[in-house]
Design a protein around this motif. Structure first.
Motif, PDB file in Angstrom:
ATOM      1  N   ALA A  58      31.914  31.687  45.274  1.00  0.00           N
ATOM      2  CA  ALA A  58      31.490  33.089  45.254  1.00  0.00           C
ATOM      3  C   ALA A  58      29.983  33.282  44.986  1.00  0.00           C
ATOM      4  CB  ALA A  58      32.222  33.929  44.209  1.00  0.00           C
ATOM      5  N   ASP A  64      27.592  37.650  49.171  1.00  0.00           N
ATOM      6  CA  ASP A  64      28.573  38.043  48.090  1.00  0.00           C
ATOM      7  C   ASP A  64      29.939  38.660  48.482  1.00  0.00           C
ATOM      8  OD1 ASP A  64      26.859  37.501  46.158  1.00  0.00           O
ATOM      9  OD2 ASP A  64      25.998  39.314  45.645  1.00  0.00           O
ATOM     10  N   CYS A  65      30.614  38.062  49.639  1.00  0.00           N
ATOM     11  CA  CYS A  65      31.649  38.552  50.344  1.00  0.00           C
ATOM     12  C   CYS A  65      32.912  37.977  49.663  1.00  0.00           C
ATOM     13  CB  CYS A  65      31.653  38.446  51.649  1.00  0.00           C
ATOM     14  SG  CYS A  65      31.654  36.740  52.412  1.00  0.00           S
ATOM     15  N   ILE A  66      32.706  37.019  48.589  1.00  0.00           N
ATOM     16  CA  ILE A  66      33.938  36.439  48.231  1.00  0.00           C
ATOM     17  C   ILE A  66      34.055  36.620  46.539  1.00  0.00           C
ATOM     18  CG2 ILE A  66      35.176  34.019  47.423  1.00  0.00           C
ATOM     19  CD1 ILE A  66      33.120  32.808  49.527  1.00  0.00           C
ATOM     20  N   ALA A  67      35.402  37.379  46.360  1.00  0.00           N
ATOM     21  CA  ALA A  67      35.573  37.692  45.150  1.00  0.00           C
ATOM     22  C   ALA A  67      36.889  37.007  44.715  1.00  0.00           C
ATOM     23  CB  ALA A  67      35.682  39.313  44.859  1.00  0.00           C
ATOM     24  N   LEU A  68      36.933  36.524  43.451  1.00  0.00           N
ATOM     25  CA  LEU A  68      38.386  35.997  43.083  1.00  0.00           C
ATOM     26  C   LEU A  68      38.463  36.241  41.499  1.00  0.00           C
ATOM     27  CD1 LEU A  68      38.130  32.212  42.544  1.00  0.00           C
ATOM     28  CD2 LEU A  68      36.081  33.600  43.522  1.00  0.00           C
ATOM     29  N   GLN A  69      39.728  35.843  41.143  1.00  0.00           N
ATOM     30  CA  GLN A  69      39.811  35.920  39.822  1.00  0.00           C
ATOM     31  C   GLN A  69      40.974  34.426  39.296  1.00  0.00           C
ATOM     32  OE1 GLN A  69      38.983  37.811  36.877  1.00  0.00           O
ATOM     33  NE2 GLN A  69      40.028  35.916  36.095  1.00  0.00           N
ATOM     34  N   PHE A  82      43.923  36.124  42.807  1.00  0.00           N
ATOM     35  CA  PHE A  82      43.591  36.630  43.712  1.00  0.00           C
ATOM     36  C   PHE A  82      42.083  36.000  44.388  1.00  0.00           C
ATOM     37  CE2 PHE A  82      41.153  39.856  41.401  1.00  0.00           C
ATOM     38  CZ  PHE A  82      40.018  39.674  42.059  1.00  0.00           C
ATOM     39  N   ARG A  84      39.728  36.815  47.727  1.00  0.00           N
ATOM     40  CA  ARG A  84      39.575  37.885  48.687  1.00  0.00           C
ATOM     41  C   ARG A  84      38.050  37.528  49.512  1.00  0.00           C
ATOM     42  NH1 ARG A  84      39.169  42.308  45.612  1.00  0.00           N
ATOM     43  NH2 ARG A  84      41.265  42.344  45.259  1.00  0.00           N
ATOM     44  N   ILE A  85      38.150  37.549  50.671  1.00  0.00           N
ATOM     45  CA  ILE A  85      37.065  37.352  51.488  1.00  0.00           C
ATOM     46  C   ILE A  85      36.908  38.715  52.504  1.00  0.00           C
ATOM     47  CG2 ILE A  85      35.612  36.192  53.169  1.00  0.00           C
ATOM     48  CD1 ILE A  85      37.025  33.713  52.006  1.00  0.00           C
ATOM     49  N   ASN A  86      35.697  39.265  52.383  1.00  0.00           N
ATOM     50  CA  ASN A  86      35.514  40.339  53.097  1.00  0.00           C
ATOM     51  C   ASN A  86      34.759  39.853  54.394  1.00  0.00           C
ATOM     52  OD1 ASN A  86      34.591  42.607  54.239  1.00  0.00           O
ATOM     53  ND2 ASN A  86      33.542  43.590  52.486  1.00  0.00           N
ATOM     54  N   VAL A 122      39.322  42.439  55.565  1.00  0.00           N
ATOM     55  CA  VAL A 122      39.521  41.891  54.248  1.00  0.00           C
ATOM     56  C   VAL A 122      40.605  41.229  53.961  1.00  0.00           C
ATOM     57  CG1 VAL A 122      39.462  42.881  51.653  1.00  0.00           C
ATOM     58  CG2 VAL A 122      38.286  44.300  53.189  1.00  0.00           C
ATOM     59  N   GLU A 124      42.998  38.727  52.061  1.00  0.00           N
ATOM     60  CA  GLU A 124      43.528  38.324  50.517  1.00  0.00           C
ATOM     61  C   GLU A 124      43.941  36.632  50.759  1.00  0.00           C
ATOM     62  OE1 GLU A 124      43.298  40.116  48.010  1.00  0.00           O
ATOM     63  OE2 GLU A 124      42.606  41.794  48.937  1.00  0.00           O
TER      64      GLU A 124
ATOM     65  N   TYR B 243      35.656  43.417  36.715  1.00  0.00           N
ATOM     66  CA  TYR B 243      36.701  44.207  37.527  1.00  0.00           C
ATOM     67  C   TYR B 243      37.307  45.263  36.376  1.00  0.00           C
ATOM     68  CZ  TYR B 243      36.812  39.933  40.478  1.00  0.00           C
ATOM     69  OH  TYR B 243      36.606  39.002  41.628  1.00  0.00           O
ATOM     70  N   SER B 698      28.064  37.607  41.382  1.00  0.00           N
ATOM     71  CA  SER B 698      29.007  37.120  42.990  1.00  0.00           C
ATOM     72  C   SER B 698      29.819  38.285  43.134  1.00  0.00           C
ATOM     73  CB  SER B 698      29.322  36.100  42.881  1.00  0.00           C
ATOM     74  OG  SER B 698      30.513  35.918  42.391  1.00  0.00           O
ATOM     75  N   GLY B 699      30.336  38.074  44.421  1.00  0.00           N
ATOM     76  CA  GLY B 699      31.451  39.182  44.773  1.00  0.00           C
ATOM     77  C   GLY B 699      31.243  40.607  45.280  1.00  0.00           C
ATOM     78  N   THR B 701      30.422  42.630  47.420  1.00  0.00           N
ATOM     79  CA  THR B 701      30.927  43.199  48.944  1.00  0.00           C
ATOM     80  C   THR B 701      32.252  42.927  48.723  1.00  0.00           C
ATOM     81  OG1 THR B 701      30.198  41.306  50.081  1.00  0.00           O
ATOM     82  CG2 THR B 701      28.624  42.849  49.881  1.00  0.00           C
ATOM     83  N   ALA B 702      32.877  42.429  47.909  1.00  0.00           N
ATOM     84  CA  ALA B 702      34.294  41.878  47.880  1.00  0.00           C
ATOM     85  C   ALA B 702      35.402  42.386  47.017  1.00  0.00           C
ATOM     86  CB  ALA B 702      34.652  40.315  48.370  1.00  0.00           C
TER      87      ALA B 702
END
Lengths: 171, 893, 318
Positions: A58, A64-69, A82, A84-86, A122, A124, B243, B698-699, B701-702
């Motif tokens: 990320a 910045d198109c990767i978001a995770l937790q 999760f 997520r890649i946009n 998007v 998941e 978040y 980071s992140g 855009t997602a």
């Protein structure tokens, strides 16, 4: 001046060359195994998720198109809650793959992922996770990292001594 | 100011410092592990090596540990010398031979001092091919996670835990390269300051377990400077969000308030912000559909507030702004403090004393630099833990400075100074109703009934000032000690007096004042501190509004009065019957609050208000320092806004905090200066706001792409010069608006060095906060002479007193799972003699009878408690609110 | 000629010209692609020719946006000027014997006058956009025009001297023996270079220079207003090619197996192809180089050409 004319002549000759482009989609492209296309999440040899939710992909991502937790199971093994890649933002630069310390995230030779709705781009974790080790077979991060996360006990990993007996004063 | 020569360039440095501090203060990047500005040097890690040259001709030089080398005029050293660099790199390489290299699953990664130092020295490849040492971990309780493999043996943890915090259950075990930092047996860490281990540890051995539950890297947090809402000290904190949830609290340095450390309540008490129990929707109860839109709500409230028959109840945990807006909305004569009569009376006494300007209201830094401390009748270990930690440091430092004076030893040379000091301590006298961990440090400690403590105080004052009448009767042993205490205080240069209202006794406050004033008249540099219960108790008390019980009288006269309660649970400040009586006399009840509680159940109109993390505002701490806290993030739910904004909306007022501050200054002169507590919202540096997010966030855009693939517009902030994005000024902003610590090459909290004038010194440009209670230039005062009668136990009746528990007594902090887990069960404590007299033992069920109601509680025998006192824990959710300070009947069931 | 015939000729020429301009969209893209080893647009219609239709439709349906900070009326006017000015220049072009809108006796002079009017559209468009890139583009356009206008006119004067007339038909007829490219090669080359600069095509597209000025003077234009600039540019290419053919390459003259207008179009298309080849092969010079090149090299050359032509004519006369 002459060089200009020569240039023009050479460019003119290109009219008769074989064309470098192909008639996609009638004619399919031959992609090399290391072609950087769609992003997937792979599994380790034991079938466990390789991703440990370290956030390095990320942070490496320039768009910045990767978001995770990250989260943990009862044994302390980290995995993404999760992921997520946009793909409507992804530029397929492959930095995420380079940043990944566990070989989890990989770019594969597939680029045919156009959609009519941006929202459908998007992805998941369910869409990303594949049932394969991808390009790096045989690697299991938890076998080499010092943590005990249910994969191996403390001190039984590669290059590890058994746990120290802290009651002993012997050298 | 000696001049030293670093790499052939001259620099002026401060005297009495070591080379490491001096180099860091000059902005050099010199790696270190074991040194800490608050803990001094021990020279254990060998990481800060530099080359020092004997004189101008010396070309060979010698390697020294810069943290162990004092600054001398004309000293010549080299940081970039190849031998020094190679040495530092090699030290890291050794440390890394056993490091597990598990940064991806390590919570420290990205804010790790070891990572920073490894990069700084240039080590990048493990040449050592042999096997790594491993350890078993321990369970250390709900706050701290233990991963011993990562240890680099710098000893910082035990030095903090034992030397600074005074804890005893963390130690170093085993020998040679097997040394182990942990507890003797697995178990919960006992010190209430254990959370600091997560920041002290330069690597990931001790990490924040609450953060681990919803782990986020430092670079992904949206941060803002905030103020801890859990006690009256107002420790400065950073709150980090991801978040839409607060993820962790870290220390925000303020050399006049909390310094480097936080207590566990402050660090881990944030979970209420994310609680399921949050109020999220405005309601008007009794309608077909309770939930209403903002417009409906405001229309209803404007109608409701229009008729003039309205009162407002302020709150000690609401911000200054919210209380003021409420005061404006209902009119200054219709505003009441949301605290009971006793508390309001005691707090008024405190503000009267401090506002008179007779005495200096001590900051924590003042306490730390004191050389004799008297704690009178306040259990600061539980009600003001960082103050207790500060008292501990003060006592140690006083002893150290005496040691240092005897032989010429620099004060930063920690281990040598401690060895020489041995068990010597500075002067501390601790007088309280029940025992405290501080007693171990204290030269004199006294447990007595509140009235006796007050009498002791009066007696000490009488010893100090001959104009006061001496104690009439030397009736018990505590008066015998007064002479010794008075002597010790009179020998001090800078004595500090600490007291507070938790003993529910006005005489104690007066006695503390008498002592301080007597010392002042002797020409001492004395200061006084009064500990209050809540984060903005002082701010509420300074409004001088009448107490809540006065409102009750008014409700009896006028029926149908609309009551607006701002962020206070009435059931927590009054016994149940009185609270019920209050509500039965109200007309419409409008409640603004953060969490659902019994008061919000009674509300006709319920309005969600923002917690400290979602709102802007200011708290006034016990010292009288107004401190600003900033909105950390804008919640998705736009019903959750600050109380003051709701109140301003009802009144049709403005929603700009800067304008509100101007009005506060106009309306309440006691808050003069509030508009200068922080830069105005329009403040920009080179045209840029300060970003709340680190530049590696980071992140973007997602994060919310699953909801809507188009990124939302970033939230605009009209009330702070901070942006909710990663764009903006990247340098060091003014101290009041620093959102997080980061400097190139310094990703861990240790980047703080770059934000200070010198390591451990104040923040560049001055610490944030504005003091509103100041000592007058020519103080004039009188002594109180109304000494209370001595306490005597009564037959069949006990004086009921509250016991505050750091983990348990806080209303909000109990929403944190870890704190709830460690909080005590309800109990009733009696002295051994009283218990024996009633034929009761530990665990017996006792019945407390108050005004015809009976409360059953299990007995706990308190060895040191005075006969005739009964102590119950205050503020536990399972405990009923009892009339503390009154006499109750207790029988064994 | 009756006036009815005349109107048909005018309408016919207008129709042909506008279609050529539109068709050039496809021609240019295909040719560029081929020069670059690609295929270019080949999806819509046979050989992708319907890309013209698609592009035109797209331009019509794009949001026709006028920036709020622009000088509204000037902003609207300037794309019209360029198309108008270039179309006016075509008035004097003889496509074949008798097929000409107005066979003026000052034909060349009229062409020079009209083509220099086109610069107004650049300057006004750049000014009205109220955008620094646009203004820079406009300023560059203006100075480039001034520099190249001068020797463009002078480069044609050799032909005028040899013909003794500015009427286009006379010039074509004077080439029955030999095209003027043979007798005036320097004039022809200089005219062509000036023509490229005049139409600000690559390599002389300094006023729009995408890599430096985003799109220069038309950066703020969209929809059909941008389309007008676009058409103006293609019409300009066609005009300069037609002028080259008329003045130096014998106009409609040619062996009889093609009709006169056929020869004219074939020759014109060859020059259009040359324009596109130039775009594909030559890099853009620096701005100061371009201006210096104009004033310091071309102007002396064209003056020398005039001098020599005059001298030779005088010698021959004597």
């Amino acid at each position: 001046m002459l060089s200009h004319i020569r240039t023009m002549w050479l460019v003119f000759l290109h009219l008769f060359r074989k064309k470098a482009t192909i008639e996609y989609p009638e004619e399919k492209v031959k992609l090399h195994p290391r072609y950087k296309g769609r992003i997937v999440l792979t599994r380790d040899p034991d079938g466990g998720e390789r991703c440990v939710g370290c956030y390095l992909c990320a942070v490496a991502c320039p768009v910045d198109c990767i978001a995770l937790q990250a989260t943990e199971d009862e044994q302390g093994r980290r995995y993404p809650e999760f992921f997520r890649i946009n793909f409507s933002r992804c530029i397929f630069c492959g930095y995420c793959e380079e940043a990944c310390p566990t070989y989890a995230i990989q770019l594969i030779p597939d680029f045919e992922m156009a959609e009519y709705r941006r929202q459908d781009l998007v992805f998941e974790k369910e869409d990303l996770l594949i049932n394969s080790q991808g390009k790096y077979p045989g690697y299991n991060y938890y076998k080499v990292a010092g943590m005990d996360a249910g994969v191996k006990a403390k001190g039984t990993g590669k290059n590890e001594d058994p746990p120290v007996d802290i009651h002993s004063l012997l050298p | 100011m000696p001049t030293i020569r670093i790499d052939d360039k001259d620099y002026e440095v401060r005297d009495g410092k070591n080379l490491l501090e001096s180099c860091l203060a000059l902005g050099f990047d010199l790696p270190y592990f074991c040194w800490h500005p608050a803990m001094g040097s021990v020279g254990a890690c060998r990481q800060c090596a530099v080359k020092v040259f004997k004189d101008e001709q010396d070309t060979r030089g010698r390697l020294v540990m810069s943290c162990m080398e004092p600054v001398k005029e004309g000293l010549r050293l080299s940081i970039v010398d190849p031998a020094a660099k190679a040495f530092r790199e090699q030290v890291i390489e050794w440390l890394m031979t056993n490091h597990p290299h598990d940064c991806p699953v390590c919570d420290e990664g990205g804010s790790c001092h070891l990572q920073d130092m490894t990069v700084m020295t240039g080590h990048d490849y493990r040449r050592y091919q042999y096997r790594k040492r491993t350890y078993q971990n321990q369970y250390l309780g709900p706050f701290i996670h233990h991963e011993m493999n990562r240890c680099i043996q710098c000893y910082r943890c035990v030095r903090f835990y034992r030397d600074i915090a005074g804890g005893e259950d963390l130690n170093v075990y085993a020998a040679h390269d097997h040394i182990y930092f942990g507890r003797e047996k697995e178990g919960v860490l006992q010190s209430p300051f254990s959370g600091n281990l997560a920041e002290i540890c330069p690597t990931g051995v001790f990490t924040d377990k609450t953060l681990k539950a919803h782990y986020t890297r430092k670079w992904d947090l949206t941060n803002a400077g905030s103020v801890c809402p859990h006690c009256s000290l107002g420790c400065n904190i950073f709150a980090g969000e991801r978040y839409g949830e607060i993820r962790c609290i870290t220390n925000r340095f303020n050399s006049e308030v909390n310094g480097y450390f936080l207590c566990d309540k402050g660090r881990f008490g944030y979970e209420f912000v994310n609680s399921e129990n949050r109020i999220r929707q405005p309601l008007i109860r009794g309608r077909l559909v309770d939930a209403v839109s903002e417009d409906q709500l405001l229309e209803y409230l404007r109608h409701l507030t229009g008729n003039g028959n309205i009162i407002g109840i302020g709150s000690p945990r609401a911000s200054v702004e919210t209380n003021f807006s409420l005061m404006q909305l209902v009119g200054i004569d219709n505003f009441y403090q949301g605290v009971n009569e006793d508390t309001a009376f005691l707090q008024k006494r405190v503000t009267d004393i401090l506002e008179s300007g007779t005495l200096r209201s001590n900051s924590l830094r003042d306490i730390e630099s004191s050389d004799a401390i008297l704690v009178l009748g306040e259990d600061i270990w539980n009600t003001a833990p960082i103050m207790a930690l500060t008292v501990r440091q003060s006592v140690m430092k006083t002893a150290f400075s005496q040691t240092v004076q005897q032989i010429s030893l620099p004060s930063w040379n920690d281990i040598a100074v401690r060895e020489l000091t041995q068990e010597a301590r500075g002067y501390l006298a601790n007088a309280g109703t029940s025992g405290s961990p501080l007693d171990k440090l204290a030269t004199h400690h006294v447990q007595a009934a509140p009235d006796d403590i007050a009498r002791m105080g009066y007696a000490i004052a009488a010893h100090l000032d001959p104009s006061l009448p001496p104690l009439s009767k030397q009736e018990n042993e505590l008066t015998a000690r007064t002479g010794e205490i008075a002597l010790a205080l009179s020998l001090a240069r800078k004595p500090a007096i600490i007291s507070g209202i938790s003993a529910c006794n006005e005489a104690i406050l007066k006695a503390a004042y008498n002592i301080a004033w007597a010392l002042k008249r002797m020409g001492k540099e004395v200061g006084i501190s009064y500990v209050l219960p809540e984060c903005n108790s002082m701010g509420l008390a300074l409004t001088k509004a009448p107490s809540f019980e006065k409102a009750l009288g008014r409700l009896e006269r006028n029926t149908g009065t609309t009551v607006i309660v701002a962020e206070q649970d009435i059931y927590r400040c009054l016994p149940e019957e009185q609270a019920e009586m209050f509500f039965s006399k109200c007309g419409k009840i409008v409640v603004l609050d953060v969490l659902h509680n019994r008061t919000t159940e009674r509300a006709h109109v319920l309005i969600p208000s923002a917690s400290f993390a979602e709102g802007d505002g200011s708290f006034v701490n016990n010292e009288g320092r107004i401190q600003r806290f900033y909105k950390v993030y804008a919640p998705e739910n736009n019903n959750v806004i600050e109380g003051w904004k709701w109140l301003e909306r009802i009144g049709g007022g403005n929603e700009r905090i800067d304008q509100l501050h101007t009005m506060i200054e106009k309306g309440l002169s006691q808050f003069a200066g509030i508009s200068t507590e922080a830069p105005a919202a329009g403040f920009r540096i080179h045209g840029e706001a300060v970003p709340r997010e680190p530049h590696r966030y980071s992140g973007r855009t997602a994060m919310w792409a699953h909801l809507q693939v188009s990124e939302p517009k970033p939230h605009q902030d009209n009330n702070a010069p901070l942006s909710f994005t990663m764009e903006g000024y990247k340098g060091i902003p003014p101290a009041a608006i620093i959102p997080f610590y980061w400097a190139p090459g310094w990703n861990s909290v240790q980047a703080l060095n770059k934000y200070q004038e010198i390591p451990g010194g104040k923040l560049t440009g001055g610490n944030p906060g504005v003091r509103v209670l100041n000592e007058s230039a020519e103080p004039r005062g009188d002594f109180f002479t109304d000494m209370p009668e001595a306490f005597s136990a009564r037959r069949g009746r006990w004086l009921l007193l509250p016991a505050y528990h750091l983990l348990g007594s806080g209303e909000m902090s109990m929403e944190s799972r870890g704190i709830a887990e460690l909080s005590p069960e309800p109990y009733l404590a009696l002295s051994m003699q009283d218990a024996v007299a009633m034929n009761a033992t530990t665990g017996s069920t006792m019945v407390v009878q108050i005004m015809g109601k009976a409360y059953s509680l299990p007995l706990k025998i308190a060895e040191t408690l005075t006969d005739g006192l009964a102590v119950v824990p205050a503020g536990l959710p399972a405990m009923p609110v009892l009339p503390f300070g009154s006499w109750v009947e207790i029988v064994k069931k | 000629m009756t006036s009815a015939q005349h109107i048909w000729i005018v309408l016919g020429i207008l129709f042909v010209l506008l279609n050529i301009a539109a068709g050039l969209i496809w021609v240019e893209r295909r040719l560029l692609a081929l020069f670059q080893d690609r295929l270019g647009p080949n999806r819509a219609g046979p050989l992708g020719i319907l890309i013209v239709l698609a592009d035109t439709l797209k331009l019509f349906f794009k949001e026709d946006w006028i920036p709020p900070f622009a000088d509204r009326w000037v902003f609207i006017l300037s794309p019209a000027i360029v198309v108008g000015a270039v179309l006016m220049s075509f008035v004097i072009i003889p496509f074949a014997p008798g097929i000409v809108v107005a066979d003026l006796n000052i034909g060349l002079l009229f062409f020079l006058a009209m083509s220099s009017l086109a610069v107004y559209s650049i300057v006004l468009g750049g000014w009205a956009s109220n955008n620094k890139y646009a203004l820079l583009g406009a300023l560059r356009g203006a100075s480039q025009m001034i520099a190249y206008e001068v020797f463009m006119g002078l480069s044609l004067m050799g032909v005028v001297m040899m013909t003794g007339s500015m009427r286009m038909a006379d010039i074509v007829n004077a080439q029955k023996e030999a095209w003027f490219i043979l007798t005036q090669p320097l004039g022809a080359i200089i005219f062509f270079i000036a023509g490229i600069a005049e139409t600000h095509r690559l390599p002389f597209d300094i006023p729009e220079a995408e890599s430096e000025l985003i799109a220069g003077y038309h950066a703020e234009y969209s929809g059909m207003k941008f389309g007008m600039f676009f058409i103006g540019e293609y019409l300009g290419i066609t005009l300069i090619s037609a002028m080259m053919v008329t003045v130096f390459f014998g106009g409609w003259l040619g062996p009889a197996f093609l009709p006169a207008w056929g020869w004219f179009f074939v020759k014109t298309f060859l020059f259009i192809g040359l324009f596109i080849l130039l775009r594909a092969s030559l890099p853009r010079p620096r701005y100061d180089q371009l201006i210096g090149y104009g004033w310091k090299l071309m102007l002396p050359l064209v003056l020398a050409n005039l001098l020599i032509t005059g001298a030779v004519l005088l010698l021959l006369k004597n």
